[in-house]
Scaffold this motif. Sequence first.
Motif, PDB file in Angstrom:
ATOM      1  N   ALA A 162       0.828  -1.188  -0.021  1.00 18.60           N
ATOM      2  CA  ALA A 162       0.026   0.013  -0.099  1.00 18.60           C
ATOM      3  C   ALA A 162       0.956   1.161   0.053  1.00 18.60           C
ATOM      4  O   ALA A 162       0.450   2.187  -0.686  1.00 18.60           O
ATOM      5  CB  ALA A 162      -1.019  -0.114   1.152  1.00 18.60           C
ATOM      6  N   SER A 163       1.917   1.398   0.808  1.00 19.06           N
ATOM      7  CA  SER A 163       2.929   2.397   0.989  1.00 19.06           C
ATOM      8  C   SER A 163       3.411   2.717  -0.626  1.00 19.06           C
ATOM      9  O   SER A 163       3.610   3.621  -1.120  1.00 19.06           O
ATOM     10  CB  SER A 163       4.069   2.000   1.891  1.00 19.06           C
ATOM     11  OG  SER A 163       4.898   3.109   2.097  1.00 19.06           O
ATOM     12  N   VAL A 164       4.096   1.494  -1.191  1.00 18.13           N
ATOM     13  CA  VAL A 164       4.536   1.742  -2.480  1.00 18.13           C
ATOM     14  C   VAL A 164       3.744   2.136  -3.423  1.00 18.13           C
ATOM     15  O   VAL A 164       3.957   3.182  -4.458  1.00 18.13           O
ATOM     16  CB  VAL A 164       5.484   0.419  -2.996  1.00 18.13           C
ATOM     17  CG1 VAL A 164       6.061   0.655  -4.245  1.00 18.13           C
ATOM     18  CG2 VAL A 164       6.356   0.158  -1.984  1.00 18.13           C
ATOM     19  N   ALA A 165       2.409   1.712  -3.424  1.00 18.94           N
ATOM     20  CA  ALA A 165       1.251   2.057  -4.498  1.00 18.94           C
ATOM     21  C   ALA A 165       1.020   3.784  -4.261  1.00 18.94           C
ATOM     22  O   ALA A 165       0.907   4.177  -5.180  1.00 18.94           O
ATOM     23  CB  ALA A 165       0.161   1.167  -4.193  1.00 18.94           C
ATOM     24  N   LEU A 166       0.844   4.159  -3.084  1.00 15.78           N
ATOM     25  CA  LEU A 166       0.763   5.401  -2.468  1.00 15.78           C
ATOM     26  C   LEU A 166       1.882   6.109  -3.202  1.00 15.78           C
ATOM     27  O   LEU A 166       1.638   7.206  -3.701  1.00 15.78           O
ATOM     28  CB  LEU A 166       0.534   5.584  -1.390  1.00 15.78           C
ATOM     29  CG  LEU A 166       0.247   7.100  -0.727  1.00 15.78           C
ATOM     30  CD1 LEU A 166      -0.878   7.754  -1.431  1.00 15.78           C
ATOM     31  CD2 LEU A 166       0.082   7.238   0.801  1.00 15.78           C
ATOM     32  N   GLY A 167       3.234   5.610  -2.986  1.00 18.26           N
ATOM     33  CA  GLY A 167       4.326   6.407  -3.528  1.00 18.26           C
ATOM     34  C   GLY A 167       4.165   6.649  -5.104  1.00 18.26           C
ATOM     35  O   GLY A 167       4.635   7.673  -5.585  1.00 18.26           O
ATOM     36  N   LEU A 168       3.806   5.549  -5.798  1.00 15.72           N
ATOM     37  CA  LEU A 168       3.545   5.609  -7.157  1.00 15.72           C
ATOM     38  C   LEU A 168       2.613   6.885  -7.634  1.00 15.72           C
ATOM     39  O   LEU A 168       2.721   7.438  -8.477  1.00 15.72           O
ATOM     40  CB  LEU A 168       3.125   4.426  -7.770  1.00 15.72           C
ATOM     41  CG  LEU A 168       2.642   4.280  -9.423  1.00 15.72           C
ATOM     42  CD1 LEU A 168       4.121   4.571 -10.034  1.00 15.72           C
ATOM     43  CD2 LEU A 168       2.106   2.907  -9.600  1.00 15.72           C
ATOM     44  N   LEU A 169       1.387   6.895  -6.819  1.00 17.31           N
ATOM     45  CA  LEU A 169       0.677   8.075  -7.172  1.00 17.31           C
ATOM     46  C   LEU A 169       1.143   9.429  -6.743  1.00 17.31           C
ATOM     47  O   LEU A 169       1.108  10.184  -7.646  1.00 17.31           O
ATOM     48  CB  LEU A 169      -0.803   7.738  -6.307  1.00 17.31           C
ATOM     49  CG  LEU A 169      -1.509   6.581  -6.628  1.00 17.31           C
ATOM     50  CD1 LEU A 169      -2.638   6.563  -5.424  1.00 17.31           C
ATOM     51  CD2 LEU A 169      -2.061   6.695  -7.898  1.00 17.31           C
ATOM     52  N   LEU A 170       2.063   9.692  -5.671  1.00 15.48           N
ATOM     53  CA  LEU A 170       2.662  10.639  -5.575  1.00 15.48           C
ATOM     54  C   LEU A 170       3.669  11.017  -6.503  1.00 15.48           C
ATOM     55  O   LEU A 170       3.674  12.377  -7.009  1.00 15.48           O
ATOM     56  CB  LEU A 170       3.272  10.546  -4.097  1.00 15.48           C
ATOM     57  CG  LEU A 170       2.684  10.579  -2.969  1.00 15.48           C
ATOM     58  CD1 LEU A 170       3.470  10.323  -1.653  1.00 15.48           C
ATOM     59  CD2 LEU A 170       1.711  11.715  -2.689  1.00 15.48           C
ATOM     60  N   ALA A 171       4.493  10.222  -7.034  1.00 16.68           N
ATOM     61  CA  ALA A 171       5.217  10.383  -8.234  1.00 16.68           C
ATOM     62  C   ALA A 171       4.651  10.796  -9.559  1.00 16.68           C
ATOM     63  O   ALA A 171       5.135  11.685 -10.025  1.00 16.68           O
ATOM     64  CB  ALA A 171       6.254   9.144  -8.456  1.00 16.68           C
ATOM     65  N   ALA A 172       3.502  10.174  -9.671  1.00 13.12           N
ATOM     66  CA  ALA A 172       2.824  10.567 -10.827  1.00 13.12           C
ATOM     67  C   ALA A 172       2.392  11.875 -10.820  1.00 13.12           C
ATOM     68  O   ALA A 172       2.403  12.736 -11.758  1.00 13.12           O
ATOM     69  CB  ALA A 172       1.720   9.496 -11.020  1.00 13.12           C
ATOM     70  N   ARG A 173       1.974  12.292  -9.617  1.00 14.92           N
ATOM     71  CA  ARG A 173       1.303  13.704  -9.470  1.00 14.92           C
ATOM     72  C   ARG A 173       2.423  14.682  -9.716  1.00 14.92           C
ATOM     73  O   ARG A 173       2.294  15.734 -10.382  1.00 14.92           O
ATOM     74  CB  ARG A 173       0.848  13.762  -8.022  1.00 14.92           C
ATOM     75  CG  ARG A 173       0.540  15.093  -7.669  1.00 14.92           C
ATOM     76  CD  ARG A 173      -0.494  15.604  -8.168  1.00 14.92           C
ATOM     77  NE  ARG A 173      -0.754  17.203  -7.595  1.00 14.92           N
ATOM     78  CZ  ARG A 173      -1.224  17.532  -6.504  1.00 14.92           C
ATOM     79  NH1 ARG A 173      -1.894  16.744  -5.634  1.00 14.92           N
ATOM     80  NH2 ARG A 173      -1.292  18.914  -6.324  1.00 14.92           N
ATOM     81  N   LEU A 174       3.785  14.393  -9.155  1.00 13.69           N
ATOM     82  CA  LEU A 174       4.741  15.249  -9.357  1.00 13.69           C
ATOM     83  C   LEU A 174       5.293  15.288 -10.731  1.00 13.69           C
ATOM     84  O   LEU A 174       5.909  16.261 -11.167  1.00 13.69           O
ATOM     85  CB  LEU A 174       5.983  14.926  -8.348  1.00 13.69           C
ATOM     86  CG  LEU A 174       5.960  15.183  -6.761  1.00 13.69           C
ATOM     87  CD1 LEU A 174       7.020  14.395  -6.042  1.00 13.69           C
ATOM     88  CD2 LEU A 174       5.947  16.587  -6.525  1.00 13.69           C
TER      89      LEU A 174
END
Length: 539
Positions: free
Chosen positions: A54-66
Motif C-alpha cells: 500500500a505504501s509503495v502504491a501510494l508512492g507511485l501516485l505521489l510520483a505520478a502527481r509530481l
Amino acid sequence: MSLATFFDTHLAILPVLLPAVTAMLLLLIGDAAGDTSGQHGHRKRKWARRIAIASVALGLLLAARLMIEAHAGVGALRVYRVGDWPAPFGIVLVVDRLSALMLLLTACVALPVLVYASGGWDAHGRYFHAIFQFQLMGLNGAFVTGDLFNLFVFFEVLLIASYVLMLHGQGRERYRIGVHYVVLNLAASALFLIGVSILYALTGTLNFADLALRVPKVTGADAVVLQAAALILLVVFGFKAALMPLAMWLPATYAASSAPVAALFAIMTKVGVYAIVRVHGVVFGADAGDSAFTVQPLLLPLALATSVVGVLGALAAHTLPRLVAWLTVASVGTVLAALGLFRAEAWSAALYYMANSTLVIAGLFLLAELVAAQRGEVGERLEPASPVAQPALLGTLLLLAAASTAGLPPLPGFIGKLMILEAALPHAAAVAVWAVVLTVGFFTLVGLARAGSILFWNVRHEDGGTAASGASPRLVVATVALIALSVAMSAFAEPLKRYTDAAAAQLLDRRAYAEAVLGPQGLATETTRPYRITPGGTK
C-alpha cells in the motif's frame, strides 16, 4: 490550513517521508516476515505485505502527481525548504522534470518487485519489507535533494539498505560477494567525502544551484584543484553507475542476489547516472568557466568501453542472472555514452532509453528466476534441461525483453537507440558511437537468442516431462507488469519524448534553476557580490 493545502505544500518531501515512516511502522509492529512459526507469525507477515505494498502504491501516485505537475509547470520547479531555512544555508529539496521522472521510474520498478517478493521471497529473512522501504527512502531522497552533501547522505542510506537486501536469504556465495560489495562501496564513500570536501573548500557551498553559480568564478590554480575534485566525483559516481573500469563488481553482486533484490537494484545504478548528470553535466557543464566539461574527454570513451565489455560479458555468461547482470552494464554504457555527447538532444535520448532499459532489466531478473524454478536441478545454468512448464508465456516475455534490449523495432529500445544515434550525428565521435551502439545491439540479440534457444528449444525429455509446475499468478503478474510497462513506452513514445526533451532543456537552464532555489534576491546576491577563494572557503 486545509488538508489539500497541507498536502500540496509538503508534496516534495512526501516521497522521502512515506517510505521512512512505513519502515518505522513495520519495525514497530514487528515485520517478522522470516518468522513462519505459528499463526501469529503468519498474521504479521500478511500485514507487513499489505502495509508495504500500500505504501509503495501510494508512492507511485505521489510520483505520478509530481511528474504531471512538473511537465505542466512550463519550466517551474517545486522547491521545498526544510525548516523554512533559505537556500543555500538550509536543506532544500527540488523536484524538476528529471527528479519527477526518476521518482516515477523508481515506483514503477518497486511496486511489481514488491508484489513478486511477497510471493515468498520476503519469508526467507527478517525485516525484508522494512529494509525495502529504507532502500526506497534512499533512492527517492537522492533524486530530490538539492545539495551534494545530502546526496552523499541518501547514497549511504540506500547503500546500507542494499547491503542487507543483498544478503537476504543468506547463503555462502552471498556472504562472499557481499563482503566485496560492502568494502568497495565504503572505499567509494570515502572518496565521495574527499571530493565534497574539496568542492566546499574552494566554493564555500554544496548546494547545486549555488555551485553552478560559484564554480565558474574559480580560476587559475584553484580551478585545477576543483577539476581534480570533479574527477574524484566521477570515480565515485562511475562506480555507482557501473562505468568501466569500475563495473566489475556488478555482475557477481547482482547475480548472487535474490531475483526481486536484483530487480530493484536495476534502478540503483541509475542513481550514479543521475549524479553524473547533476554534477558533471550541469555544475561542470558548458558555463563552468575554466572547469567547463572537465570529464568530457573521459566520459564518452569510457561509456563506449562499458557497453562493449558489458555485451562481451553477456556472451560469455553461463547463467541467466549473470547474463542479465552484464546486460545491465551494457545498458548503462549506452546511457552514459549519450550523456557524454553533452547535447540536449542526446540527454533527452539518454533519459528515454534509461527508463526503458531499467524496466526491461528488472523484468529480466524476475523472469530469470521463473525460468530457473521450472528447469529442475539445472536451474539458472545455460545448458539443456527439462522443458519449462509455461514455455509459451515465459518464451514470449523473453522474446519481448530481448527485442527491446537489443533495439529491434517497434519496441522502445529501438526508439531510444535511434534517438541516441540521431543526436550523435553532429558530434566528432559520431562514427564511434554508431559503431558501438549498433554492434552492441547485434551481439545483445545474439546472446539472448542463444539463451532462449537453450532454455526453450534445446531441452531434454528423457526424465519424463517438466521439472515443476507453473509459477504462481502473483509472480507472473509482477513480471508481466514490468515487461508490459516497457512495451507501453512505444505506444506513448511521442509524449514521453516531449517530456524528456523538456527535461533536458530544463537541466541546461541553470539560471532558472538557481532563481527557483535561491530566489530572485539570493540569485542577485550570488551573481553580484564579490568574493575571493581562500583556504578556508569563500569569503
